[in-house]
Write an enzyme that holds these catalytic residues in place. Sequence first.
Site, PDB file in Angstrom:
ATOM      1  N   ARG A  22      -0.005   6.698   7.334  1.00 26.75           N
ATOM      2  CA  ARG A  22       0.219   6.841   5.887  1.00 26.75           C
ATOM      3  C   ARG A  22      -0.186   8.221   5.382  1.00 26.75           C
ATOM      4  NH1 ARG A  22       1.214   1.627   3.964  1.00 26.75           N
ATOM      5  NH2 ARG A  22       0.055  -0.051   4.973  1.00 26.75           N
TER       6      ARG A  22
ATOM      7  N   PHE B 154      12.892   3.249  11.754  1.00 23.21           N
ATOM      8  CA  PHE B 154      11.581   2.899  11.214  1.00 23.21           C
ATOM      9  C   PHE B 154      10.837   4.176  10.857  1.00 23.21           C
ATOM     10  CE2 PHE B 154       7.337   1.356  10.729  1.00 23.21           C
ATOM     11  CZ  PHE B 154       7.575   0.195  10.013  1.00 23.21           C
TER      12      PHE B 154
ATOM     13  N   ASP C  37       3.619   3.225   6.671  1.00 25.58           N
ATOM     14  CA  ASP C  37       2.805   3.019   7.872  1.00 25.58           C
ATOM     15  C   ASP C  37       3.589   2.393   9.008  1.00 25.58           C
ATOM     16  OD1 ASP C  37       2.931   0.361   6.545  1.00 25.58           O
ATOM     17  OD2 ASP C  37       1.588  -0.222   8.159  1.00 25.58           O
TER      18      ASP C  37
ATOM     19  N   LYS D  49      16.778   2.331   2.454  1.00 23.45           N
ATOM     20  CA  LYS D  49      17.268   2.135   3.818  1.00 23.45           C
ATOM     21  C   LYS D  49      18.382   1.109   3.736  1.00 23.45           C
ATOM     22  CE  LYS D  49      14.378   0.672   7.203  1.00 23.45           C
ATOM     23  NZ  LYS D  49      13.148   0.685   8.024  1.00 23.45           N
TER      24      LYS D  49
ATOM     25  N   ASP E  34       7.869   2.724  -2.196  1.00 22.35           N
ATOM     26  CA  ASP E  34       8.067   3.778  -1.195  1.00 22.35           C
ATOM     27  C   ASP E  34       9.439   3.665  -0.543  1.00 22.35           C
ATOM     28  OD1 ASP E  34       7.416   1.393   0.072  1.00 22.35           O
ATOM     29  OD2 ASP E  34       5.884   2.251   1.380  1.00 22.35           O
TER      30      ASP E  34
ATOM     31  N   LYS F 210       0.819  -1.198   0.000  1.00 18.85           N
ATOM     32  CA  LYS F 210       0.000   0.000   0.000  1.00 18.85           C
ATOM     33  C   LYS F 210       0.859   1.257   0.000  1.00 18.85           C
ATOM     34  CE  LYS F 210      -3.370  -2.389   2.875  1.00 18.85           C
ATOM     35  NZ  LYS F 210      -3.870  -2.519   4.271  1.00 18.85           N
ATOM     36  N   GLY F 211       2.102   1.117   0.456  1.00 21.15           N
ATOM     37  CA  GLY F 211       2.922   2.278   0.784  1.00 21.15           C
ATOM     38  C   GLY F 211       3.182   3.271  -0.335  1.00 21.15           C
TER      39      GLY F 211
HETATM   40  P1  IMP Z   1      12.019  -5.204   2.209  1.00 28.43           P
HETATM   41  O1  IMP Z   1      11.443  -6.404   1.543  1.00 28.43           O
HETATM   42  O2  IMP Z   1      12.736  -5.548   3.486  1.00 28.43           O
HETATM   43  O3  IMP Z   1      12.866  -4.359   1.291  1.00 28.43           O
HETATM   44  O4  IMP Z   1      10.814  -4.341   2.708  1.00 28.43           O
HETATM   45  C1  IMP Z   1      10.159  -3.481   1.884  1.00 28.43           C
HETATM   46  C2  IMP Z   1       8.759  -3.186   2.406  1.00 28.43           C
HETATM   47  O5  IMP Z   1       8.724  -3.118   3.835  1.00 28.43           O
HETATM   48  C3  IMP Z   1       8.334  -1.825   1.898  1.00 28.43           C
HETATM   49  O6  IMP Z   1       7.517  -1.989   0.791  1.00 28.43           O
HETATM   50  C4  IMP Z   1       7.586  -1.241   3.063  1.00 28.43           C
HETATM   51  O7  IMP Z   1       6.212  -1.501   2.899  1.00 28.43           O
HETATM   52  C5  IMP Z   1       8.068  -1.976   4.297  1.00 28.43           C
HETATM   53  N1  IMP Z   1       9.017  -1.158   5.078  1.00 28.43           N
HETATM   54  C6  IMP Z   1      10.357  -1.293   5.157  1.00 28.43           C
HETATM   55  N2  IMP Z   1      10.907  -0.382   5.949  1.00 28.43           N
HETATM   56  C7  IMP Z   1       9.883   0.381   6.404  1.00 28.43           C
HETATM   57  C8  IMP Z   1       9.803   1.540   7.263  1.00 28.43           C
HETATM   58  O8  IMP Z   1      10.801   2.066   7.794  1.00 28.43           O
HETATM   59  N3  IMP Z   1       8.562   2.033   7.478  1.00 28.43           N
HETATM   60  C9  IMP Z   1       7.443   1.510   6.913  1.00 28.43           C
HETATM   61  N4  IMP Z   1       7.463   0.450   6.099  1.00 28.43           N
HETATM   62  C10 IMP Z   1       8.676  -0.109   5.839  1.00 28.43           C
HETATM   63 MG    MG Z   2       4.366  -1.586   4.343  1.00 28.52          MG
END
Ligand code: IMP
Ligand code: MG
Length: 179
Positions: free
Chosen positions: A166, A153, A160, A132, A101, A44-45
Site C-alpha cells: 500500500r 492485479f 494491497d 478495472k 481506490d 483501507k485502499g
Molecule cells: P469489487 O467489489 O469487486 O469492485 O472490489 C473492489 C475492492 O476490491 C476494492 O475496494 C479493492 O479493495 C479490491 N480490489 C479489486 N481489485 C484490486 C486490485 O487489482 N488490487 C488490489 N485490490 C483490489
Molecule cells: Mg482491498
Amino acid sequence: MNKVPDGYRLVLTPEQIREKVREMAGRISEDFSGQVPVVVGILKGAFVFLADLVREMTIPVEVDFAQISSYGNETKSTGRIKVMRDISTPLAGRHVLVVEDIIDTGHTLNHYMNELRQRGPASLRLAALINKTERQEYAPGVDYLGFTIPRGFLVGYGLDHAGMGRDLPGVYEVTGAEG
Ligand code: IMP
Ligand code: MG
C-alpha cells in the site's frame, strides 16, 4: 532490500497519478463549489488517494471513512459484502462524494452506495482512481475516474496484495497473480 518486489511491473508512475489527481480535484472543486461535501473514503485502499485528492481540492470538506470487506486476502471477489466500519457523519441533506481506490466487479460499491442513498443525501457521487472494467458485474456510475485498466492485479498507492504494497508511490501490476 528493494522495496519493490520482483515481478511487480510499473503501470502508473507517481507523476502520472499526481497529474490525474490534480485534474480530478479541479473538476470536483468546481462541481461542488459553494458546498461543503462529505468525502467518504473506502478503507483501507482509498486512504492514499483520498489524502492527495482532498489536499488538491480548493473547497472545504468533511472527511469520514467506511471499511467494507469483500476480498479477505484473496485476489478474487467473493461477492459477499460486509460493512466492517460505517461512517458516523449523518448524510441527510448533504452532498456526498464517495472515494474508492479501484472498482473491479462493482459489488462493493453497488452495495454500499445503495445503503448511503437510503440516508437521504442531497447528492451522491463517486470518485475512483482506477476502473478495472473486464469483470464488472455492476457499473456503479463513476462521476470522476482516474484511469481505466481493464485487467490485472494492481498494487501500490493504497492498493494491497495480501496486505502488502500500500505504501508504494506508484501503481504496479503483480505479474503472475490472478487478476
Ligand atoms: P469489487 O467489489 O469487486 O469492485 O472490489 C473492489 C475492492 O476490491 C476494492 O475496494 C479493492 O479493495 C479490491 N480490489 C479489486 N481489485 C484490486 C486490485 O487489482 N488490487 C488490489 N485490490 C483490489
Ligand atoms: Mg482491498
